[in-house]
Design an enzyme around this catalytic site. Structure first.
Site, PDB file in Angstrom:
ATOM      1  N   TYR A   1      -5.251  19.020  19.790  1.00  0.00           N
ATOM      2  CA  TYR A   1      -4.631  17.637  20.370  1.00  0.00           C
ATOM      3  C   TYR A   1      -3.391  17.339  20.009  1.00  0.00           C
ATOM      4  O   TYR A   1      -2.973  17.299  18.910  1.00  0.00           O
ATOM      5  CB  TYR A   1      -5.758  16.815  20.113  1.00  0.00           C
ATOM      6  CG  TYR A   1      -5.646  15.478  20.897  1.00  0.00           C
ATOM      7  CD1 TYR A   1      -5.978  15.245  22.123  1.00  0.00           C
ATOM      8  CD2 TYR A   1      -4.709  14.490  20.244  1.00  0.00           C
ATOM      9  CE1 TYR A   1      -5.336  14.061  22.632  1.00  0.00           C
ATOM     10  CE2 TYR A   1      -4.620  13.170  20.491  1.00  0.00           C
ATOM     11  CZ  TYR A   1      -4.963  13.059  21.931  1.00  0.00           C
ATOM     12  OH  TYR A   1      -4.785  11.709  22.403  1.00  0.00           O
TER      13      TYR A   1
ATOM     14  N   HIS B   1      -2.156   2.491   8.556  1.00  0.00           N
ATOM     15  CA  HIS B   1      -3.385   2.007   7.861  1.00  0.00           C
ATOM     16  C   HIS B   1      -3.663   0.522   8.587  1.00  0.00           C
ATOM     17  O   HIS B   1      -2.907  -0.374   8.602  1.00  0.00           O
ATOM     18  CB  HIS B   1      -3.230   1.664   6.385  1.00  0.00           C
ATOM     19  CG  HIS B   1      -3.952   0.548   5.606  1.00  0.00           C
ATOM     20  ND1 HIS B   1      -5.386   0.664   5.706  1.00  0.00           N
ATOM     21  CD2 HIS B   1      -3.552  -0.880   5.267  1.00  0.00           C
ATOM     22  CE1 HIS B   1      -5.869  -0.257   4.909  1.00  0.00           C
ATOM     23  NE2 HIS B   1      -4.789  -1.128   4.832  1.00  0.00           N
TER      24      HIS B   1
ATOM     25  N   HIS C   1      -6.594  -2.735  10.034  1.00  0.00           N
ATOM     26  CA  HIS C   1      -7.456  -3.643   9.440  1.00  0.00           C
ATOM     27  C   HIS C   1      -8.128  -3.921  10.850  1.00  0.00           C
ATOM     28  O   HIS C   1      -8.219  -4.966  11.523  1.00  0.00           O
ATOM     29  CB  HIS C   1      -7.154  -5.064   9.087  1.00  0.00           C
ATOM     30  CG  HIS C   1      -6.452  -5.082   7.734  1.00  0.00           C
ATOM     31  ND1 HIS C   1      -5.710  -5.901   7.045  1.00  0.00           N
ATOM     32  CD2 HIS C   1      -6.560  -3.782   6.829  1.00  0.00           C
ATOM     33  CE1 HIS C   1      -5.221  -5.511   5.920  1.00  0.00           C
ATOM     34  NE2 HIS C   1      -5.630  -4.278   5.755  1.00  0.00           N
TER      35      HIS C   1
ATOM     36  N   TYR D   1     -18.556  12.089  21.063  1.00  0.00           N
ATOM     37  CA  TYR D   1     -18.100  13.317  20.465  1.00  0.00           C
ATOM     38  C   TYR D   1     -16.323  13.119  20.032  1.00  0.00           C
ATOM     39  O   TYR D   1     -15.901  13.741  19.236  1.00  0.00           O
ATOM     40  CB  TYR D   1     -17.887  14.292  21.591  1.00  0.00           C
ATOM     41  CG  TYR D   1     -17.038  13.877  22.996  1.00  0.00           C
ATOM     42  CD1 TYR D   1     -17.450  13.262  23.998  1.00  0.00           C
ATOM     43  CD2 TYR D   1     -15.618  14.068  23.167  1.00  0.00           C
ATOM     44  CE1 TYR D   1     -16.886  12.603  25.075  1.00  0.00           C
ATOM     45  CE2 TYR D   1     -14.943  13.875  24.058  1.00  0.00           C
ATOM     46  CZ  TYR D   1     -15.633  12.954  25.144  1.00  0.00           C
ATOM     47  OH  TYR D   1     -14.581  12.668  26.166  1.00  0.00           O
TER      48      TYR D   1
ATOM     49  N   GLU E   1       0.826  -1.172  -0.235  1.00  0.00           N
ATOM     50  CA  GLU E   1      -0.134  -0.094  -0.057  1.00  0.00           C
ATOM     51  C   GLU E   1       0.806   1.218  -0.097  1.00  0.00           C
ATOM     52  O   GLU E   1       0.583   2.349   0.376  1.00  0.00           O
ATOM     53  CB  GLU E   1      -0.755  -0.012   1.275  1.00  0.00           C
ATOM     54  CG  GLU E   1      -2.090  -1.159   1.314  1.00  0.00           C
ATOM     55  CD  GLU E   1      -3.087  -0.820   0.369  1.00  0.00           C
ATOM     56  OE1 GLU E   1      -2.916  -0.236  -0.710  1.00  0.00           O
ATOM     57  OE2 GLU E   1      -3.871  -1.778   0.375  1.00  0.00           O
TER      58      GLU E   1
ATOM     59  N   HIS F   1     -12.562  -2.995   3.943  1.00  0.00           N
ATOM     60  CA  HIS F   1     -11.176  -3.380   4.110  1.00  0.00           C
ATOM     61  C   HIS F   1     -10.675  -2.682   5.552  1.00  0.00           C
ATOM     62  O   HIS F   1     -10.194  -3.467   6.297  1.00  0.00           O
ATOM     63  CB  HIS F   1     -10.330  -2.343   2.837  1.00  0.00           C
ATOM     64  CG  HIS F   1      -9.117  -2.503   2.846  1.00  0.00           C
ATOM     65  ND1 HIS F   1      -8.389  -2.211   1.647  1.00  0.00           N
ATOM     66  CD2 HIS F   1      -8.159  -3.018   3.652  1.00  0.00           C
ATOM     67  CE1 HIS F   1      -6.867  -2.364   2.030  1.00  0.00           C
ATOM     68  NE2 HIS F   1      -6.760  -2.799   3.346  1.00  0.00           N
TER      69      HIS F   1
HETATM   70 ZN   LIG Z   1      -5.109  -3.192   4.065  1.00  0.00          ZN
END
Ligand SMILES: [Zn+2]
Length: 215
Positions: free
Chosen positions: A210, A94, A96, A115, A75, A157
């Site tokens: 933040y 990224h 899962h 919130y 990716e 995904h």
């Molecule tokens: Zn993935």
């Protein structure tokens, strides 16, 4: 090269597993070094618990490997497109993660069930159009749906979260996975009440500062 980034990725790989945000080799993370315009990214198919600093791949934003013996995450384009388009982002995860991935199968955003959804930078976590993993199309769909926000769901995904540094991206990912869990659980009993736009606009402002900004 980018020794600090390699250390961070190895450290957060373990933290992400311990936090239950992904399993085995699922997902991928990167850190961008704005000075050299190079990205440190996790390799393809190496379990996070045994990943070493020398396994991390250094790439430029055109997809060329600058250092590293292993194959980068499939990716990598989804990471480089973000660093090309967002001057405020230096880290991306990224994942899962179970509940975000569950919501992504409905191809609907995560609404403001709490919130804490404002950590996404908006009133909901948007959903990107489906494309096959590892494709340029998926990278483009994710970038388009995320825009200036901090997070986006990938249809059927998982979840992408970006931040000024790894610590913030990881913390926001934990909060948004929690919100996804609330949404899934609430939906099993009824229809959750969604916070209104006015409340969420205020929360987004409140969360803008933040976390730790990159020095
Ligand atoms: Zn993935």
């Amino acid at each position: 090269m980018l020794e600090y980034a390699k250390k961070e990725l190895v450290k957060y790989g373990k933290l992400i597993i311990e936090a239950g945000l992904t399993k085995g080799t699922g997902g991928n993370f990167s850190i961008f070094d704005r000075e050299s315009s190079l990205m440190a990214i996790t390799p393809s198919g190496v379990p996070y618990m045994s990943m070493r600093e020398e396994d991390i791949v250094i790439m430029d934003l055109d997809g060329n490997i600058v250092e590293g013996d292993l194959k980068p995450s499939s990716e990598y384009q989804m990471h480089s497109i973000v660093y090309k388009n967002r001057k405020d982002v230096n880290a991306m995860v990224h994942l899962h993660s179970k509940f975000a991935a569950t919501v992504s199968t409905l191809r609907k955003p995560i609404p403001a069930v709490d919130y804490l959804v404002a950590f996404s930078g908006g009133k909901e976590v948007p959903i990107a159009e489906y494309a096959t993993y590892g494709t340029k199309e998926l990278a483009e769909n994710a970038m388009k749906a995320m825009g200036d926000l901090n997070a986006v769901l990938l249809a059927n995904h998982g979840l992408n979260v970006v931040g000024p540094n790894m610590m913030t991206a990881f913390a926001v990912a934990e909060q948004l996975e929690f919100c996804a869990e609330l949404y899934v659980r609430a939906k099993s009993m009824g229809e959750p009440v969604i916070l209104d736009d006015e409340e969420m606009t205020m929360m987004v402002k409140r969360f803008e500062n933040y976390g730790q900004k990159k020095e």
